[in-house]
Enzyme design. Structure first.
Site, PDB file in Angstrom:
ATOM      1  N   LYS A 295      59.080  19.069  -3.882  1.00 35.08           N
ATOM      2  CA  LYS A 295      59.713  20.346  -3.598  1.00 35.08           C
ATOM      3  C   LYS A 295      59.519  20.730  -2.137  1.00 35.08           C
ATOM      4  O   LYS A 295      58.569  20.270  -1.482  1.00 35.08           O
ATOM      5  CB  LYS A 295      59.097  21.457  -4.464  1.00 35.08           C
ATOM      6  CG  LYS A 295      59.383  21.382  -5.938  1.00 35.08           C
ATOM      7  CD  LYS A 295      58.697  22.519  -6.661  1.00 35.08           C
ATOM      8  CE  LYS A 295      58.975  22.487  -8.153  1.00 35.08           C
ATOM      9  NZ  LYS A 295      60.371  22.823  -8.468  1.00 35.08           N
ATOM     10  N   ARG A 369      61.617  19.341 -18.827  1.00 30.25           N
ATOM     11  CA  ARG A 369      62.368  18.878 -19.997  1.00 30.25           C
ATOM     12  C   ARG A 369      61.755  17.603 -20.596  1.00 30.25           C
ATOM     13  O   ARG A 369      61.928  17.336 -21.778  1.00 30.25           O
ATOM     14  CB  ARG A 369      63.834  18.673 -19.628  1.00 30.25           C
ATOM     15  CG  ARG A 369      64.100  17.584 -18.620  1.00 30.25           C
ATOM     16  CD  ARG A 369      65.415  17.772 -17.904  1.00 30.25           C
ATOM     17  NE  ARG A 369      65.366  18.922 -17.002  1.00 30.25           N
ATOM     18  CZ  ARG A 369      66.427  19.346 -16.302  1.00 30.25           C
ATOM     19  NH1 ARG A 369      67.582  18.728 -16.402  1.00 30.25           N
ATOM     20  NH2 ARG A 369      66.318  20.395 -15.508  1.00 30.25           N
TER      21      ARG A 369
END
Length: 531
Positions: A295, A369
């Protein structure tokens, strides 16, 4: 004021004349037309020499939403101040507006060092008295929440040789009730205390730095709260997860020295109404660097809050147990960090999930996920649930779509989705239903595996839910993407800057309503049996 300090605040019902209550502040609601639910205008003017009417006429107070005014009583009644609380338009008054104005008043009272408050605001709500009373307590207590555990306190005397002034603390909150409404107000207080307890713990976990709130620490916290409530607790470590075949969770954890956990909580009261459990699954990513798909540095520190879904599951089970809601509920919290290292997942790697499906990892920053996939499929197979609900700070796309004001809601059961949306509107944790058309599933097809973990830039929230749908075993399922609502960047009336503890109030009310459904009493098939 933290979770433990909240427990020291006395919250009681007062059935007598509010004007005779001994409190530092008497809180009364005023709409923007100058009216009050209790029609106190004449009485206030009589007691205070017409001062209430004068401030309305001069425009010093207009009753606008969340506007407040401290009106001194000069000893004419026991309360030192009548606190006028603006409610805005009469037709827009709701439990949420009551919650917000209660938080606003509580913070204003804190600045004035008022330690006792008496509220009549529940009488202004168009909703049920118990729901409005719950809102008053939640707004007050959650508005006073602070997280200052890591701030050092200056214990030195002041320059004048005096001891430092003690920190403000609300000691007592009382709520007005009539003889007819007293039971409902007490019920509202009971609900609020349970919800606040769970929410404050969830906020604490989300506000702790990631070097403190590790998967192990969260497991220990869950164990402690479970023991207090008779909830069965199990924690699976890395070796056991590998043995069980949770390859997606273990794969995400490979890059971190912190050991992963799958935390399992099972609340099963003797009078549970359901033959099959309700399964709650919460993403518990204790820090998300993005892994190899790193990130940007800006705002990465906020990724300590990527475990908000798991915190909500724990907080909800605490509230449900404290309230004695008669449902069999299983909570799963897949907990790990997502870090870059020589052992971390790489883009292009293929992982095998618990249910045997293979996943091509296109972006290691779509790790939530992956850990949810294993937890969902593990829960679906081993507990045969009547309903699955998951919560996750899953996608930045939901913030683009809905901002910070609504939870993204998706799933395969229109009836349950509608119920969740209705409860969210009622209790002030709103959601918005997004579609799951077949076309979206095309975006997550992989040339080398059963699926890939991202579907491109378009419809990111939807394709993430499409991915998760492969792991619920066709069970009724509702997915809550809380990425936009789990954290606030600046103080709001009952949400101080930081972790919100979103979802606990919504799920507690939803589960309570669910406990009365006859459909849940059908005989169970396979799955874990109640003990």
């Amino acid at each position: 004021m933290n979770e433990s300090e909240m427990e020291n605040i006395t919250v009681e019902v007062q059935t007598g004349d509010p004007f005779s209550v001994s409190a530092a502040g008497l809180i009364v609601g005023v709409w923007d037309d100058g009216r009050m639910a209790l029609d106190w205008k004449k009485r206030l003017d009589a007691v205070l020499g017409g001062e209430f009417s004068r401030i309305l006429e001069h425009g010093e107070f207009r009753g606008e939403s969340r506007e407040i005014f401290f009106l001194p009583t000069f000893g004419k009644i026991p309360a030192r101040y009548v606190i006028l609380a603006g409610l805005g338009h009469r037709d827009k008054t709701s439990s949420e507006s009551i919650r917000k104005i209660s938080g606003t008043v509580a913070n204003a009272a804190r600045r004035r060092n008022l330690t006792t408050l008496h509220s009549t605001l529940a009488s202004n709500a168009h909703d049920d008295v118990d729901l409005a009373s719950e809102a008053v307590v939640e707004g007050t207590l959650l508005g006073l929440y602070t997280f200052s555990q890591y701030k050092s306190r200056d214990e030195r005397p002041s320059r004048k040789g005096k001891a430092p002034k003690p920190e403000y603390a609300l000691s007592r909150l009382t709520l007005s009730a009539s003889k007819d409404t007293e039971k409902k107000v007490r019920r509202g207080i009971e609900w609020a205390r349970a919800v606040v307890r769970g929410t404050c713990l969830a906020r604490d976990l989300g506000n702790h730095p990631a070097n403190v709130a590790t998967p192990t620490m969260i497991a220990d916290t869950a164990a402690r709260e479970a023991v207090r409530r008779g909830i069965r607790f199990t924690s699976f470590d890395r070796d056991k997860l590998e043995e069980m075949g949770l390859g997606a969770l273990v794969g995400v954890a490979k890059g971190s020295v912190e050991p992963p956990r799958l935390i399992q909580l099972e609340y099963c009261p003797e009078k549970a109404q359901n033959a099959k459990p309700i399964l709650l699954v919460g993403k518990t990513l204790t820090f998300d660097s993005g892994g190899i798909s790193l990130k940007p540095a800006e705002k990465m520190e906020a990724m300590k809050g990527d475990m908000s879904g798991g915190a909500a599951v724990l907080g909800t089970l605490m509230a449900v147990a404290d309230l004695g809601i008669p449902l069999w509920i299983v909570g799963l919290m897949p907990a790990t960090e997502n870090m870059p290292s020589g052992s971390a997942n790489k883009p292009g790697d293929v992982l095998k999930a618990y249910n045997g499906k293979t996943i091509e990892v296109i972006n290691t920053d779509a790790e939530g996920r992956l850990i949810l996939a294993d937890a969902l499929s593990y829960g679906a197979k081993n507990f045969d649930p009547a309903l699955i609900i998951d919560l996750a700070t899953l996608t930045g796309a939901v913030t683009v779509a809905l901002g910070a004001h609504a939870i993204g809601v998706l799933g395969n059961d229109p009836k349950r989705i509608s119920e969740v949306l209705a409860i969210g509107e009622k209790v002030g944790e709103k959601g918005w239903h997004l579609p799951l058309f077949e076309e979206y599933f095309e975006q997550i097809k992989s040339p080398v595996a059963d699926m890939q973990n991202v579907g491109g830039r378009g419809a990111g929230t939807i394709t993430a839910a499409a991915f998760l749908s492969h792991f619920v075993d066709d069970k009724p399922w509702v997915h809550l993407d809380i990425a936009g609502t789990a954290w606030v960047e600046s103080d709001e009336p009952y949400k101080p800057k930081g972790n919100v503890g979103i979802g606990i109030r919504l799920l507690t009310h939803f589960l309570s309503d669910l406990s009365g459904e006859k459909d849940l009493r059908k005989a169970s098939g396979k799955g874990s049996k109640k003990k």
